[in-house]
Design a protein around this motif. Structure first.
Motif, PDB file in Angstrom:
ATOM      1  N   ARG A 157      18.370   3.309 -13.674  1.00  0.00           N
ATOM      2  CA  ARG A 157      19.549   3.100 -14.515  1.00  0.00           C
ATOM      3  C   ARG A 157      20.833   3.355 -13.717  1.00  0.00           C
ATOM      4  O   ARG A 157      21.800   2.605 -13.829  1.00  0.00           O
ATOM      5  N   THR A 179      23.750   0.645 -13.259  1.00  0.00           N
ATOM      6  CA  THR A 179      25.096   0.894 -13.784  1.00  0.00           C
ATOM      7  C   THR A 179      26.081   1.254 -12.678  1.00  0.00           C
ATOM      8  O   THR A 179      27.268   0.964 -12.793  1.00  0.00           O
ATOM      9  N   TRP A 195      29.800  -0.187 -12.276  1.00  0.00           N
ATOM     10  CA  TRP A 195      30.964   0.691 -12.134  1.00  0.00           C
ATOM     11  C   TRP A 195      31.704   0.396 -10.830  1.00  0.00           C
ATOM     12  O   TRP A 195      32.936   0.387 -10.790  1.00  0.00           O
TER      13      TRP A 195
END
Length: 115
Positions: free
Chosen positions: A15, A19, A23
């Motif tokens: 994850r 992510t 970002w």
């Protein structure tokens, strides 16, 4: 009830890889837009008073370190086992976001206050 597998170190690393990349792209885009705007209007940090210039460059350094931390968190590179990667990437993404935000806000405040 939350499935225990969703909270495992392996799931968290996957994850964070996913992510962290998002970002990083968002942070890089925001920096690009901000710097391009400053270049287009002809503004330079040398236009700031001495104290403000120091704060501006410190903020710039913090934002750059934060961007590096976010970038590291998004890279699928592991040093050691999954537990070590989980600890490193969790720290990198959190510290990266905090440093990026502190640096970015300080740059924006100094720039806007002295324009």
């Amino acid at each position: 009830m939350v499935d225990a597998d969703l909270m495992s170190a392996h799931s968290e690393v996957q994850r964070t890889d996913r992510t962290g990349t998002i970002w990083f792209a968002a942070a890089l885009l925001s920096v690009t837009i901000f710097v391009a705007s400053l270049i287009l209007i002809g503004w330079r940090p040398s236009a700031l008073p001495d104290a403000a210039r120091i704060v501006w460059w410190i903020g710039f350094a913090l934002a750059a370190l934060g961007l590096g931390g976010i970038g590291y968190a998004g890279c699928p590179i592991y040093w050691g086992n999954v537990d070590v990667a989980h600890a490193q990437k969790s720290l990198a993404i959190r510290a990266g976001l905090v440093l990026f935000l502190i640096g970015g806000v300080s740059i924006a405040v100094v720039t806007l206050a002295n324009s």
